[in-house]
Design a protein around this motif. Structure first.
Motif, PDB file in Angstrom:
ATOM      1  N   TRP A  25      12.907  -1.635   2.522  1.00  0.00           N
ATOM      2  CA  TRP A  25      11.925  -2.288   3.379  1.00  0.00           C
ATOM      3  C   TRP A  25      12.138  -3.799   3.384  1.00  0.00           C
ATOM      4  CZ3 TRP A  25       9.289  -1.479   7.394  1.00  0.00           C
ATOM      5  CH2 TRP A  25       8.250  -2.339   7.768  1.00  0.00           C
ATOM      6  N   THR A  26      12.551  -4.347   2.260  1.00  0.00           N
ATOM      7  CA  THR A  26      12.833  -5.780   2.219  1.00  0.00           C
ATOM      8  C   THR A  26      13.962  -6.121   3.181  1.00  0.00           C
ATOM      9  OG1 THR A  26      12.091  -5.998  -0.078  1.00  0.00           O
ATOM     10  CG2 THR A  26      13.581  -7.688   0.742  1.00  0.00           C
ATOM     11  N   LEU A  27      14.998  -5.286   3.227  1.00  0.00           N
ATOM     12  CA  LEU A  27      16.103  -5.534   4.156  1.00  0.00           C
ATOM     13  C   LEU A  27      15.624  -5.467   5.605  1.00  0.00           C
ATOM     14  CD1 LEU A  27      18.920  -3.467   2.410  1.00  0.00           C
ATOM     15  CD2 LEU A  27      18.851  -5.954   2.675  1.00  0.00           C
ATOM     16  N   ILE A  28      14.784  -4.485   5.908  1.00  0.00           N
ATOM     17  CA  ILE A  28      14.235  -4.381   7.262  1.00  0.00           C
ATOM     18  C   ILE A  28      13.381  -5.612   7.571  1.00  0.00           C
ATOM     19  CG2 ILE A  28      12.658  -3.069   8.735  1.00  0.00           C
ATOM     20  CD1 ILE A  28      13.579  -0.551   7.250  1.00  0.00           C
ATOM     21  N   ALA A  29      12.555  -6.004   6.593  1.00  0.00           N
ATOM     22  CA  ALA A  29      11.704  -7.179   6.779  1.00  0.00           C
ATOM     23  C   ALA A  29      12.542  -8.444   6.949  1.00  0.00           C
ATOM     24  CB  ALA A  29      10.745  -7.322   5.597  1.00  0.00           C
ATOM     25  N   GLU A  30      13.670  -8.522   6.238  1.00  0.00           N
ATOM     26  CA  GLU A  30      14.560  -9.679   6.387  1.00  0.00           C
ATOM     27  C   GLU A  30      15.099  -9.761   7.815  1.00  0.00           C
ATOM     28  OE1 GLU A  30      16.356 -10.155   1.855  1.00  0.00           O
ATOM     29  OE2 GLU A  30      17.507  -9.107   3.390  1.00  0.00           O
ATOM     30  N   ILE A  31      15.466  -8.622   8.365  1.00  0.00           N
ATOM     31  CA  ILE A  31      15.972  -8.600   9.744  1.00  0.00           C
ATOM     32  C   ILE A  31      14.883  -9.053  10.716  1.00  0.00           C
ATOM     33  CG2 ILE A  31      16.812  -7.097  11.593  1.00  0.00           C
ATOM     34  CD1 ILE A  31      18.174  -5.405   9.417  1.00  0.00           C
ATOM     35  N   LEU A  32      13.667  -8.514  10.529  1.00  0.00           N
ATOM     36  CA  LEU A  32      12.558  -8.887  11.413  1.00  0.00           C
ATOM     37  C   LEU A  32      12.208 -10.366  11.249  1.00  0.00           C
ATOM     38  CD1 LEU A  32      10.266  -5.752  10.944  1.00  0.00           C
ATOM     39  CD2 LEU A  32      11.717  -6.293  12.899  1.00  0.00           C
ATOM     40  N   THR A  33      12.196 -10.834  10.012  1.00  0.00           N
ATOM     41  CA  THR A  33      11.890 -12.246   9.760  1.00  0.00           C
ATOM     42  C   THR A  33      12.975 -13.142  10.343  1.00  0.00           C
ATOM     43  OG1 THR A  33      10.728 -11.679   7.717  1.00  0.00           O
ATOM     44  CG2 THR A  33      11.444 -13.960   7.962  1.00  0.00           C
ATOM     45  N   GLY A  34      14.240 -12.770  10.094  1.00  0.00           N
ATOM     46  CA  GLY A  34      15.346 -13.557  10.622  1.00  0.00           C
ATOM     47  C   GLY A  34      15.338 -13.598  12.136  1.00  0.00           C
ATOM     48  N   THR A  35      15.050 -12.450  12.758  1.00  0.00           N
ATOM     49  CA  THR A  35      15.004 -12.395  14.219  1.00  0.00           C
ATOM     50  C   THR A  35      13.893 -13.288  14.758  1.00  0.00           C
ATOM     51  OG1 THR A  35      15.824 -10.118  14.185  1.00  0.00           O
ATOM     52  CG2 THR A  35      14.758 -10.866  16.201  1.00  0.00           C
ATOM     53  N   THR A  36      12.727 -13.238  14.102  1.00  0.00           N
ATOM     54  CA  THR A  36      11.603 -14.069  14.540  1.00  0.00           C
ATOM     55  C   THR A  36      11.930 -15.549  14.390  1.00  0.00           C
ATOM     56  OG1 THR A  36      10.043 -12.341  13.865  1.00  0.00           O
ATOM     57  CG2 THR A  36       9.158 -14.559  14.199  1.00  0.00           C
ATOM     58  N   PHE A  88       0.809  -1.221   0.000  1.00  0.00           N
ATOM     59  CA  PHE A  88       0.000   0.000   0.000  1.00  0.00           C
ATOM     60  C   PHE A  88       0.841   1.271   0.000  1.00  0.00           C
ATOM     61  CE2 PHE A  88      -2.982  -3.169   1.628  1.00  0.00           C
ATOM     62  CZ  PHE A  88      -4.106  -2.887   0.867  1.00  0.00           C
ATOM     63  N   GLN A  89       2.167   1.116  -0.077  1.00  0.00           N
ATOM     64  CA  GLN A  89       3.063   2.270  -0.174  1.00  0.00           C
ATOM     65  C   GLN A  89       2.722   3.333   0.874  1.00  0.00           C
ATOM     66  OE1 GLN A  89       5.855   2.715  -2.897  1.00  0.00           O
ATOM     67  NE2 GLN A  89       5.522   0.689  -2.030  1.00  0.00           N
ATOM     68  N   THR A  90       2.776   2.937   2.125  1.00  0.00           N
ATOM     69  CA  THR A  90       2.460   3.850   3.220  1.00  0.00           C
ATOM     70  C   THR A  90       3.440   5.029   3.244  1.00  0.00           C
ATOM     71  OG1 THR A  90       3.834   2.559   4.730  1.00  0.00           O
ATOM     72  CG2 THR A  90       1.490   1.991   4.605  1.00  0.00           C
ATOM     73  N   THR A  91       3.008   6.127   3.843  1.00  0.00           N
ATOM     74  CA  THR A  91       3.821   7.344   3.844  1.00  0.00           C
ATOM     75  C   THR A  91       5.193   7.147   4.483  1.00  0.00           C
ATOM     76  OG1 THR A  91       1.859   8.766   3.808  1.00  0.00           O
ATOM     77  CG2 THR A  91       3.915   9.745   4.613  1.00  0.00           C
ATOM     78  N   PRO A  92       5.285   6.541   5.674  1.00  0.00           N
ATOM     79  CA  PRO A  92       6.626   6.331   6.255  1.00  0.00           C
ATOM     80  C   PRO A  92       7.534   5.516   5.332  1.00  0.00           C
ATOM     81  CG  PRO A  92       4.938   5.950   7.906  1.00  0.00           C
ATOM     82  CD  PRO A  92       4.229   6.078   6.600  1.00  0.00           C
ATOM     83  N   LEU A  93       6.953   4.504   4.693  1.00  0.00           N
ATOM     84  CA  LEU A  93       7.753   3.678   3.797  1.00  0.00           C
ATOM     85  C   LEU A  93       8.176   4.463   2.561  1.00  0.00           C
ATOM     86  CD1 LEU A  93       8.960   0.940   3.284  1.00  0.00           C
ATOM     87  CD2 LEU A  93       6.810   0.203   2.264  1.00  0.00           C
ATOM     88  N   GLU A  94       7.303   5.307   2.037  1.00  0.00           N
ATOM     89  CA  GLU A  94       7.638   6.122   0.874  1.00  0.00           C
ATOM     90  C   GLU A  94       8.765   7.095   1.220  1.00  0.00           C
ATOM     91  OE1 GLU A  94       7.299   7.587  -3.063  1.00  0.00           O
ATOM     92  OE2 GLU A  94       6.579   5.759  -2.084  1.00  0.00           O
TER      93      GLU A  94
END
Length: 584
Positions: free
Chosen positions: A351-362, A19-25
């Protein structure tokens, strides 16, 4: 459970990107600002700044149009090939200098600025050729035009600079749509008159605009709104005193404070003439940065593949190998994103890199929790039956324990108290319990001392295993040593009981046995049953320790052969042995 966690995590992380949120944009734009390579000036342009000192020398602002006309002429005399006044002149000059300025504008290609406002006044449209459907683009809001006299000898372009979501200017439209057609932005009009063209070619697709081309200039990729990403080129700047403008098209504007607005850009606050100069420079940059229409689709694809791989490797390859592979995947993701940006394709993987960190941590946490629970299970299951050092070894290396069951070659030891029934009838329950606990404790400690595992207690009997769950060298010999020592200690303690010990060595299935809700780590098989029958035969043969030939053959200890005995379930008698005088 892991599948549910992954599905929820994947969905939660995917939504901001989809949804291309504002913080992400904003994060995406900042990433582009950081890693876009610096571009070199084309060499076709120069910026002339009219400073506060210049205004003071002319008696204040506004400068008369006779003065502007003289500046135009001086620039041309210094070798300028054209002049762009990033200034609007919507009213006649009260000093009467419009004639002189109009005449000076006609001496060379000149462009005047128009600025947007909320009126319904639009300039005349420019000739355009549209390849595809006439869709997309940005609607102009109405403009402040220059007076008619000046328009006769100069072109006009809209100096538009609409900011992004973080209030910084990065993308400028090359053309804007009006109710009657298309009009050029300022930087685009400059290039059109320099190229001697009179039309624009617009290529569209199902999303909107795709490319804009001016004859003599390579096609410029744009987004569906017709916007071009601006490379903030360090175009040479000059002053009225220097006028280093030979063979340059000159963008003229005021840098004196309070006259022209300064707009926020990734490189700081800039006046309109510097922004329009940067746009003209950007149009000429080959393979200059742009955001393709398929950018979001590619970002979603990279996200899906990368997150799935991170989760997979951390759950399939274990913690150490998984972390190494996950780090490699993240590094590859970062390199790919950087490579694309450096080559002008603005596809973001932040965002993919951030998501990778969150996914890896989980995934790491879930695996760690699983390992922790397994260690706790191992400790709970074996802490009363193994030496603490062996329990620690199993906790550190759970793979040593095949909880599902396995076939192992082990030595099995059974004990039983002689005369337990009679003792129970003559003593109080408390006294019986005290004696039995003391006897079984002696046996347990001896078994653990020699590397065995106490498998279970069955009333007054005990079963022990040597060579499971951990490998134990010379397990048959050590089991015999344990049998001898527990006999000696029972006698030394003087607790008034005797025990029989039976030993056998052979293959058995060892692992968790029982129902789905209640199970124990134990062994089953003929070798186990034979060991139990050896213990039962102690009274029959008149010995405290009875050892099968399988066990006896694997020790250097001197053993005393006994008369073979017939055992239930065996066709032939079994050769048995005992220990001489119970001494090692």
């Amino acid at each position: 459970m892991k599948k549910i966690v992954f599905a929820v995590l994947f969905t939660v992380l995917l939504l901001p990107l989809a949804f291309q949120t504002t913080p992400l944009e904003i994060l995406k734009l900042k990433t582009f600002d950081t890693f876009l390579p610096e571009q070199q000036p084309s060499g076709y342009f120069s910026i002339l700044n009219i400073t506060e000192k210049d205004i003071a020398n002319e008696g204040g602002y506004p400068l008369s149009r006779q003065t502007l006309a003289q500046i135009q002429i001086n620039l041309l005399r210094k070798g300028a090939i054209g002049v762009g006044w990033v200034i609007a002149f919507p009213q006649p000059d009260r000093f009467g200098g419009d004639f002189e300025f109009t005449e000076a504008l006609g001496f060379a290609p000149s462009v005047l600025a128009m600025y947007e406002n909320d009126t319904d006044d639009y300039p005349s449209t420019t000739g355009t050729v549209i390849l595809g459907e006439d869709i997309g683009g940005i609607q102009a809001q109405g403009v402040v035009q220059n007076i008619e006299a000046l328009k006769q000898n100069a072109s006009q372009g809209i100096a538009v600079a609409r900011p992004e979501v973080d209030s910084l200017v990065r993308r400028l439209p090359l053309l804007l749509r009006t109710p009657d057609g298309w009009v050029p932005s300022y930087g685009t009009e400059v290039l059109k008159i320099l190229a001697g063209a009179d039309t624009y070619v617009i290529k569209t697709n199902e999303n909107g605009l795709e490319e804009i081309r001016v004859k003599g200039i390579p096609s410029v990729p744009v987004d569906s709104f017709g916007r071009k990403w601006v490379s903030w080129v360090d175009t040479p700047q000059t002053t009225l005193r220097e006028m280093n403008v030979e063979n340059k098209f000159v963008f003229v504007g005021f840098t004196a404070k309070g006259i022209m607005p300064q707009l926020a850009t990734p490189v700081g606050l800039l006046e309109p003439h510097k922004i329009q100069a940067a746009l003209a420079e950007s149009i000429l940059i080959e393979n200059s940065p742009y955001v393709p229409d398929y950018a979001l689709a590619v970002e979603l694809l990279i996200f899906t593949v990368a997150i799935s791989l991170i989760w997979l490797v951390l759950n399939v390859f274990g913690i150490t190998s998984g972390v190494v592979l996950a780090t490699f995947i993240s590094a590859l993701t970062a390199f790919s994103g950087l490579y694309l940006i450096k080559n002008g394709l603005l596809i973001d993987v932040t965002w993919t890199l951030i998501a990778e960190i969150l996914t890896g941590t989980t995934a790491f946490y879930i695996n760690y929790r699983t390992q922790f629970k397994l260690r706790q299970l191992i400790k709970k299951q074996f802490e009363h039956y193994l030496d603490p050092r062996q329990v620690k070894q199993l906790q550190n290396n759970p793979e040593l324990l095949k909880l599902g069951g396995e076939k192992r070659y082990c030595t099995f030891l059974f004990t039983d108290v002689r005369g337990f029934t009679a003792m129970s009838e003559t003593m109080s329950p408390e006294k019986v319990t005290l004696i039995m606990n003391k006897a079984l404790t002696i046996q347990q400690k001896v078994v653990q001392k020699h590397g065995g595992m106490v498998d279970k207690y069955i009333g007054d009997a005990m079963m022990a295993i040597f060579n499971a769950p951990l490998d134990l060298e010379n397990h048959a010999h050590k089991a015999i040593l344990a049998a001898v020592e527990m006999q000696q200690l029972i006698k030394e303690e003087g607790i008034g009981i005797e025990i029989g010990v039976g030993l056998n060595t052979g293959d058995a299935v060892i692992g968790n046995m029982g129902s789905d809700t209640r199970f124990d780590y134990t062994a089953i098989g003929d070798a186990v049953n034979t060991a139990a029958r050896m213990e039962s035969s102690c009274k029959e043969v008149g010995e405290d320790i009875v050892i099968t030939e399988n066990t006896a053959s694997q020790t250097q200890m001197e053993l005393k052969p006994l008369k073979p005995i017939k055992v239930k379930g065996k066709e032939k008698p079994i050769n048995i042995y005992t220990v001489n005088n119970h001494e090692v």
